[in-house]
Scaffold this motif. Structure first.
Motif, PDB file in Angstrom:
ATOM      1  N   ILE A   1       0.820  -1.217   0.000  1.00 12.23           N
ATOM      2  CA  ILE A   1       0.000   0.000   0.000  1.00 12.23           C
ATOM      3  C   ILE A   1       0.854   1.267   0.000  1.00 12.23           C
ATOM      4  O   ILE A   1       0.400   2.332  -0.455  1.00 12.23           O
TER       5      ILE A   1
ATOM      6  N   LEU B   1       0.966   3.456  -3.115  1.00 12.06           N
ATOM      7  CA  LEU B   1      -0.145   4.333  -3.486  1.00 12.06           C
ATOM      8  C   LEU B   1       0.282   5.795  -3.432  1.00 12.06           C
ATOM      9  O   LEU B   1      -0.099   6.605  -4.263  1.00 12.06           O
ATOM     10  N   ASN B   2       1.089   6.090  -2.445  1.00 11.99           N
ATOM     11  CA  ASN B   2       1.571   7.456  -2.261  1.00 11.99           C
ATOM     12  C   ASN B   2       2.881   7.694  -3.002  1.00 11.99           C
ATOM     13  O   ASN B   2       3.084   8.739  -3.612  1.00 11.99           O
TER      14      ASN B   2
ATOM     15  N   ILE C   1       1.929   0.298 -11.494  1.00 12.97           N
ATOM     16  CA  ILE C   1       0.793   0.531 -10.614  1.00 12.97           C
ATOM     17  C   ILE C   1       0.125  -0.781 -10.163  1.00 12.97           C
ATOM     18  O   ILE C   1      -0.417  -0.863  -9.065  1.00 12.97           O
TER      19      ILE C   1
ATOM     20  N   LEU D   1       0.400  -2.704  -6.674  1.00 13.55           N
ATOM     21  CA  LEU D   1      -0.473  -2.474  -5.521  1.00 13.55           C
ATOM     22  C   LEU D   1      -1.405  -3.652  -5.273  1.00 13.55           C
ATOM     23  O   LEU D   1      -1.919  -3.831  -4.177  1.00 13.55           O
TER      24      LEU D   1
ATOM     25  N   PHE E   1      -0.046   5.309   4.992  1.00 12.53           N
ATOM     26  CA  PHE E   1      -1.475   5.001   4.885  1.00 12.53           C
ATOM     27  C   PHE E   1      -2.037   4.539   6.238  1.00 12.53           C
ATOM     28  O   PHE E   1      -3.033   5.084   6.724  1.00 12.53           O
ATOM     29  N   VAL E   2      -1.384   3.545   6.840  1.00 14.59           N
ATOM     30  CA  VAL E   2      -1.939   3.036   8.115  1.00 14.59           C
ATOM     31  C   VAL E   2      -1.664   3.990   9.274  1.00 14.59           C
ATOM     32  O   VAL E   2      -2.482   4.107  10.180  1.00 14.59           O
TER      33      VAL E   2
ATOM     34  N   SER F   1      -1.710   7.279   9.037  1.00 13.26           N
ATOM     35  CA  SER F   1      -2.777   8.282   8.905  1.00 13.26           C
ATOM     36  C   SER F   1      -4.108   7.728   9.382  1.00 13.26           C
ATOM     37  O   SER F   1      -4.883   8.421  10.038  1.00 13.26           O
TER      38      SER F   1
END
Lengths: 381, 204
Positions: free
Chosen positions: A106, A109-110, A117, A120, A179-180, A182
């Motif tokens: 993940i 993604l950023n 792509i 992911l 991601f996690v 945040s």
């Protein structure tokens, strides 16, 4: 139902790049959690267990080129490689590969970092690992929140029982991604301290990253001391998607079913490896479920104070540590535990002890209301 | 070849159409996902306000299981075995976007594919076995093997099994209810046939 034998294993984490190093750190009480500052995500500093990228690339350079693989892929490949090195006879074309992860790559993604792509996609992650080693069967990917790693073992046993597979390598892996961070921060679920499972002043989780792998088989190995999975069950709370049931309903149910399948009583459980994330509600819920299950006297720990919450990897890492506790007759203190802070009594392990364990229980719970219980048995000569 | 288990009922949602055991029960010209989901909700007269807070995957899971469970009531141990290709990537992207301003906890809760299992469990009060698998394509072998393993071991007597995928606003849903009761034999071939029958093109 057939037993599933737990064979060689490997853990790659901030505590070390082998199971042996991990256990030595736990034995010495050394945590992998360190203070992190990420002002772009949160103004509050927080603790997390993050694997040093330089050390990782150094270790990885012996088996492959670092720039071709993502951080998570490197962790998984290193863990699986350790197992294959010790089992040269294992034929990857005849071995199932089960990968448990919540978020996979993940972090791309950023920051795609030059990777396509589709990397992911969890199926791509599976392909990359399978191709690296030449696993011929399509990897089975389990993504079931924080019970994933343990559910991977249950999946292996169930498919083994119906003779769809015989030998498998079960992997659990997840990263501490922006991601996690945040996400858990948006929930106000991150502790500003190193997390304190089951303690009075616990105030949230610490995140961690790791990969663990274990070889399993329905065939009994020719070794004198062996640990097997003899009972497994999952049950949904059917209550709330992001909070545990207040009565611990799903966890209680899964424990009852797993004990029943193992044909043992709660009193026979010599050691309990709890989930213990150190959020107020989770640990309270576990204490309810354990009391309802008559497990309040079983010596128990949470390993989150050492690793942080490694999400999809956690229940597999904790099962592996449980396996070694059973083989070595030693149980480890619950790191960062001080005064009991749940409403039901629990026997939290406060210092390392020598103890012979015949049966052990591993539990886990996760978002979506999922719960899992695994019963392990020691067979010694 | 003898088949121990059978498909009692199945549902397929794709390209604006809902098929239930081969019968076209709903056909909508709504192209946009959320309008289509709302049209389905109205068609089924669902009356479940929680639905509107859910992400796309969960909404599709609720709609599809409602169609099955209206005909075949679930039991307490009806297990859920669901798979897809994209995991929760659709909502992952939305959450990632939200982090640029204010990270949204209400989006974050849906950033796991198994949340749909939780939503179905809550609606139908199922405290049962759950498993979410991710695979590149509809994996009839895995669904059959794992569903059967739950039934053979007696962990469940009935399993809701299938595929709920959502990416770039395109949806693809196939769920079937499997148990011992005699009906369509539960085989890889039949799974593939039912899944593909109404698909205009192979998945992805």
């Amino acid at each position: 139902m057939k037993k599933l034998y737990l064979l060689d294993d490997a853990i790659i984490s901030p505590l070390g790049f082998s199971t042996k190093e991990n256990i030595q750190s736990i034995r010495e009480g050394n945590s992998g959690l360190k203070l992190q500052q990420r002002p772009e995500i949160t103004e509050n500093p927080f603790f997390a267990g993050i694997i040093d990228e330089t050390l990782l690339n150094q270790a990885f350079s012996e088996i492959g080129s670092s720039e071709k693989f993502t951080k998570l892929e490197k962790l998984i490949i290193l863990a699986v490689k350790l197992i294959l090195n010790k089992n040269r006879n294992l034929d990857p074309t005849k071995t199932a590969l089960i990968i448990a992860t919540t978020k996979g790559n993940i972090d791309l993604l950023n920051e795609p970092g030059g990777f396509p792509i589709n990397r992911l996609k969890l199926s791509e992650l599976g392909k990359v690992v399978a191709n690296f080693f030449g696993f011929a069967q399509t990897p089975i990917i389990v993504s079931n929140a924080c019970i994933s790693g343990g559910l991977g073992l249950a999946v292996a046993r169930r498919l083994g029982n119906s003779e769809k597979i015989k030998n498998a390598i079960v992997v659990g892996a997840d990263l501490v991604s922006d991601f996690v961070i945040s996400g858990f921060n948006s929930f106000q679920a991150l502790s500003t301290k190193a997390c304190k499972p089951f303690s009075k002043d616990r105030d949230g989780i610490s995140l961690g990253e790791a990969a663990a792998a274990i070889m399993v088989s329905t065939e009994k190995p020719e070794i004198s001391n062996v640990i097997s999975l003899i009972g497994d069950a999952s049950a949904n709370d059917a209550n709330h998607i992001s909070g545990p049931s207040r009565t611990g309903e799903g966890l209680y149910k899964s424990i009852q079913k797993a004990l029943k399948e193992a044909s043992i009583s709660a009193e026979e459980i010599g050691f309990l490896s709890a989930h213990g994330t150190a959020t107020v509600y989770n640990d309270e819920m576990e204490s309810m479920a354990f009391q309802r299950s008559a497990l309040q006297k079983s010596p128990l720990h949470s390993l989150k104070g050492f690793y942080g919450h490694t999400l999809g990897a956690s229940a597999l890492i904790e099962s592996i540590i449980t396996k070694h506790s059973m083989l070595n007759n030693e149980i480890f203190a619950s790191k960062n535990f001080e005064e009991l802070g749940v409403s039901k009594p629990l026997n939290v392990i406060q210092k390392n002890e020598k103890k012979e364990i015949r049966y052990a229980l591993k539990t886990a719970s996760g978002f979506g209301g999922c719960n899992l219980a695994l019963v392990f048995k020691a067979e010694k000569q | 070849m003898s088949n121990q288990f059978h498909i009692q009922n199945w549902v397929k949602i794709k390209n604006g159409k809902i098929f239930n055991s081969e019968k076209l029960i709903f056909d909508s010209s709504e192209k946009e996902l959320n309008f289509f989901l709302k049209a389905c909700y109205d068609f089924l007269d669902l009356k479940y306000p929680k639905f509107h807070k859910m992400d796309g995957l969960s909404k599709m899971g609720i709609l599809a299981s409602e169609i099955i469970f209206r005909k075949n009531k679930p039991t307490e141990d009806t297990a859920l075995v669901i798979s897809n290709n994209a995991s929760s990537l659709e909502i992952d992207r939305q959450f990632q976007e939200s982090t640029e301003t204010f990270a949204s906890p209400s989006l974050f809760v849906y950033t796991l594919p198994n949340i749909v299992l939780g939503e179905i469990s809550i609606k139908y009060k199922l405290q049962s076995e759950n498993a979410f698998f991710v695979s590149e394509d509809f994996n009839a072998k895995l669904l059959k093997d794992y569903t059967e393993s739950l039934l053979i071991s007696g962990k469940s007597h009935q399993v809701l099994s299938g595929w709920i995928d959502l990416q770039n606003g395109e949806y693809d849903v196939f769920l079937c209810l499997v148990s011992k009761e005699r009906n369509i034999p539960f085989s890889e071939e039949n799974l593939r046939k039912l899944y593909c029958a109404e698909n205009d093109k192979p998945t992805h």
